[in-house]
Enzyme design. Structure first.
Site, PDB file in Angstrom:
ATOM      1  N   ASP A  68       1.043  -1.127  -0.288  1.00 48.84           N
ATOM      2  CA  ASP A  68      -0.043   0.060   0.010  1.00 48.84           C
ATOM      3  C   ASP A  68       0.964   1.132   0.025  1.00 48.84           C
ATOM      4  O   ASP A  68       1.812   1.453   0.781  1.00 48.84           O
ATOM      5  CB  ASP A  68      -0.841  -0.122   1.263  1.00 48.84           C
ATOM      6  CG  ASP A  68      -1.883   1.313   1.437  1.00 48.84           C
ATOM      7  OD1 ASP A  68      -2.714   1.130   0.578  1.00 48.84           O
ATOM      8  OD2 ASP A  68      -1.483   1.771   2.373  1.00 48.84           O
TER       9      ASP A  68
ATOM     10  N   GLU B 214       1.187  -0.712  -5.188  1.00 49.90           N
ATOM     11  CA  GLU B 214       0.233   0.116  -5.323  1.00 49.90           C
ATOM     12  C   GLU B 214       0.876   1.679  -5.212  1.00 49.90           C
ATOM     13  O   GLU B 214       1.299   2.357  -4.370  1.00 49.90           O
ATOM     14  CB  GLU B 214      -0.724   0.513  -4.233  1.00 49.90           C
ATOM     15  CG  GLU B 214      -1.977   1.361  -4.397  1.00 49.90           C
ATOM     16  CD  GLU B 214      -2.402   2.276  -3.384  1.00 49.90           C
ATOM     17  OE1 GLU B 214      -3.421   2.804  -3.579  1.00 49.90           O
ATOM     18  OE2 GLU B 214      -1.925   2.444  -2.313  1.00 49.90           O
TER      19      GLU B 214
HETATM   20  C1  BGC Z   1      -5.742   2.536   0.208  1.00 44.85           C
HETATM   21  C2  BGC Z   1      -6.793   3.564   0.718  1.00 44.85           C
HETATM   22  C3  BGC Z   1      -6.345   4.017   2.105  1.00 44.85           C
HETATM   23  C4  BGC Z   1      -4.802   4.848   1.997  1.00 44.85           C
HETATM   24  C5  BGC Z   1      -4.250   5.154   2.993  1.00 44.85           C
HETATM   25  C6  BGC Z   1      -4.379   3.660   0.011  1.00 44.85           C
HETATM   26  O1  BGC Z   1      -3.639   3.496  -1.081  1.00 44.85           O
HETATM   27  O2  BGC Z   1      -6.144   2.120  -0.850  1.00 44.85           O
HETATM   28  O3  BGC Z   1      -7.962   2.923   1.083  1.00 44.85           O
HETATM   29  O4  BGC Z   1      -7.050   5.113   2.557  1.00 44.85           O
HETATM   30  O5  BGC Z   1      -3.881   3.790   1.178  1.00 44.85           O
HETATM   31  O6  BGC Z   1      -3.921   4.043   4.055  1.00 44.85           O
END
Ligand code: BGC
Length: 550
Positions: free
Chosen positions: A209, A251
């Protein structure tokens, strides 16, 4: 043909799977407390298996104050008791594997919740101490000023003053999500420990993430820095040292040229999302022209042999419009989010079916692109039955409502009192659970769900979709998108009408003169290709996949 029913010993498995994205909380509540849980998810594994997907990506399920739907993690190596026990999670992984379905979880390492023990320890520890050093602190809020704010609807600064520590802490997202300090090697070590914990339990990979933001440097926008890539390489080395057939999915909501750095030389992430492609699929359909799609794919550099794009139409977040130009963003807002309540941060908080006005031909068309474009497709739970959204729920909660299983109470999701549910299910006349639900769609042979099962089954029969090259064919009619996928002896020609009206196009296919294209859904032969332009006619939003036989 990809086998199901067992996990194959294949380092490149991620090129052939179809990923189903879900939150444990939203799927099925087995104990009537209003929250979906791991035991409920196990009960619904037959459904997932029958859909045909071969990998499940589960959103964060760790202990959390749930102020960012679990992306605010308070403990990396435990389960939120709302979703069951650690044993339940282990059983789920085992049961998924037994069905040949892999499991990807989230490694959210850029930040933690402010309730994480590491942060509580840090704020109470003296400035400069190893404990304080787990996070990024400053005496002023005037550092790293070139870093943009991501959650523009809620945050005015990336710094927040902590009254206990008497310093500001850095956060790229919500103020309750302090960023970990990756300049401190102890942080990387701690994160590696959490990673190994889940690998030992058997997860097959991690979505990394918010990975571009690990390291901050003054005078930069604090994204994609070389030091961040160095950390990723370190994580990957540790992954490869002790485990095999595992996956990192980046991501990185960035332009293709920046994203490809996350593949490194095949020594960082195995996969990364193609963020810029997604809004351009919606633009192309609304503008009835292939140009946005063709242009972004032209700008997409080649990636290392071992790597793969992850492609998607919608997910649990807003439909992000960060990777488009200002004009394109204005266009997307006016086309898909006329009502300002549908907008969230830099994006649109709606689900696939309502975005496409519940038009079955348009939903099929975009899924046809998803399943035939280069990369591994991801289906967001509920989109396979055309679930709707509730834009009035705030933040991104409108696209996270309970899965709609039947027309029973609470959509068959839970036996809890309505008021106890983590979120109201959809009950409106268009997308409510009385109208849109799994049970009904299984009874109806022409339902979207049945169609999704068919296209997934078809896609899985041909490795070319996951592994093949891409070449555009550009007929004069720009409403037609045509491309060839090629892998070993498999050649597939995909053609799609992006327009609401019937179309015809002349395709230059003379290199296959003498061959007969077979339409793959019905396995019917079309007319033979010769030296002259090949004429194809289309229904509104119609598309074909043709097998060009050897
Ligand atoms: C997730 C989100 C989240 C953010 C902060 C992102 O990239 O997909 O849902 O709010 O990270 O944690």
């Amino acid at each position: 043909m990809t086998q199901s029913g067992e996990i194959q010993d294949d380092p490149f498995w991620y090129k052939d799977v179809i990923i189903y994205q879900l939150h444990v909380k939203t799927f099925y509540d087995s104990n009537g407390d209003g929250y979906g849980d791991f035991a409920g998810l196990i009960e619904k594994l037959d459904y997932i298996e029958e859909l045909g997907v071969t990998c499940i990506w589960i959103l964060p399920f760790y202990p959390s104050p749930l102020r960012d739907d679990g992306y605010d993690i308070a403990d990396y190596v435990n389960i939120n008791p709302l979703y069951g026990s650690m044993q339940d999670a282990k059983n789920f992984i085992k049961e998924a594997h037994r069905r040949g379905i892999r499991v990807i979880t989230e490694l959210v390492i850029n930040h933690t919740s402010d309730q994480h023990a590491w942060f509580q320890r840090a704020r109470h520890a003296p400035a400069g101490s190893p404990e304080r050093d787990f996070y990024v602190w400053s005496d002023t809020a005037e550092k790293f000023e070139d870093a943009r704010i991501i959650f523009i609807d809620t945050e005015a600064s990336n710094w927040t003053f902590d009254s206990v520590a008497k310093q500001y802490y850095w956060h790229r997202f919500f103020a309750h999500q302090p960023d970990l300090n990756f300049d401190n090697p102890a942080v990387t070590e701690a994160v590696l420990e959490a990673m190994r914990y889940w690998l030992d339990i058997g997860v097959d990979g991690f979505r990394l993430d918010a990975i571009p933001y690990l390291i901050e440097r003054d005078g930069t926008n604090c994204e994609n820095l070389p030091e961040t890539h160095a950390i990723l390489k370190q994580l990957r080395t540790a992954l490869d040292a002790d485990y095999k057939n595992k996956l990192f999915l980046a991501e990185a909501n960035q332009w293709p040229a920046d994203v490809i750095q996350y593949f490194g030389d095949g020594d960082e992430c195995h996969m990364a999302y193609h963020f810029p492609l997604m809004p351009r699929i919606f633009m192309a359909v609304h503008q009835q022209t292939r140009l946005p799609i063709v242009e972004i794919m032209r700008q997409t550099p080649a990636i290392p042999e071992s790597c793969q794009w992850a492609i998607f139409l919608r997910n649990h977040d807003e439909l992000t419009l960060e990777m488009v130009t200002d004009e394109e963003r204005d266009y997307m807002y006016s086309a898909y989010a006329e009502n300002p309540i549908m907008r969230c941060n830099v994006g649109i908080r709606r689900r696939l079916a309502p975005l496409l006005e519940n038009s079955r031909p348009r939903i099929e068309l975009v899924n046809g692109l998803l399943f035939s474009f280069p990369g591994t497709p991801i289906v967001y739970y509920g989109d396979e039955i055309g679930m709707g959204d509730n834009v009035y729920l705030g933040d991104r909660n409108g696209v996270r409502t309970p899965m709609q299983w039947s027309s029973d109470r609470n959509g068959g999701f839970s036996k809890a009192q309505f008021a106890q549910l983590y979120s109201p299910p959809l009950m409106d006349a268009v997308s409510g659970y009385q109208v849109v639900n799994v049970e009904g769609q299984l009874m109806d042979k022409s339902s979207l769900l049945r169609w999704m099962r068919r296209i997934i089954r078809l896609r899985k029969q041909y490795k070319v979709f996951g592994r093949g090259t891409l070449e555009f064919i550009e007929p004069a009619n720009r409403k037609i998108l045509a491309y060839v996928r090629q892998y070993e002896s498999q050649t597939v020609l995909c053609v799609a009408n992006l327009s609401w009206s019937p179309q015809s196009a002349e395709l230059e296919l003379s290199r296959w003169a003498g061959k007969t294209p077979i339409e793959m859904f019905g396995m019917e032969a079309f007319h033979e290709i010769d030296e002259t332009p090949y004429v194809v006619t289309f229904a509104p939003y119609g598309f074909y996949w043709f097998l060009i036989e050897k």
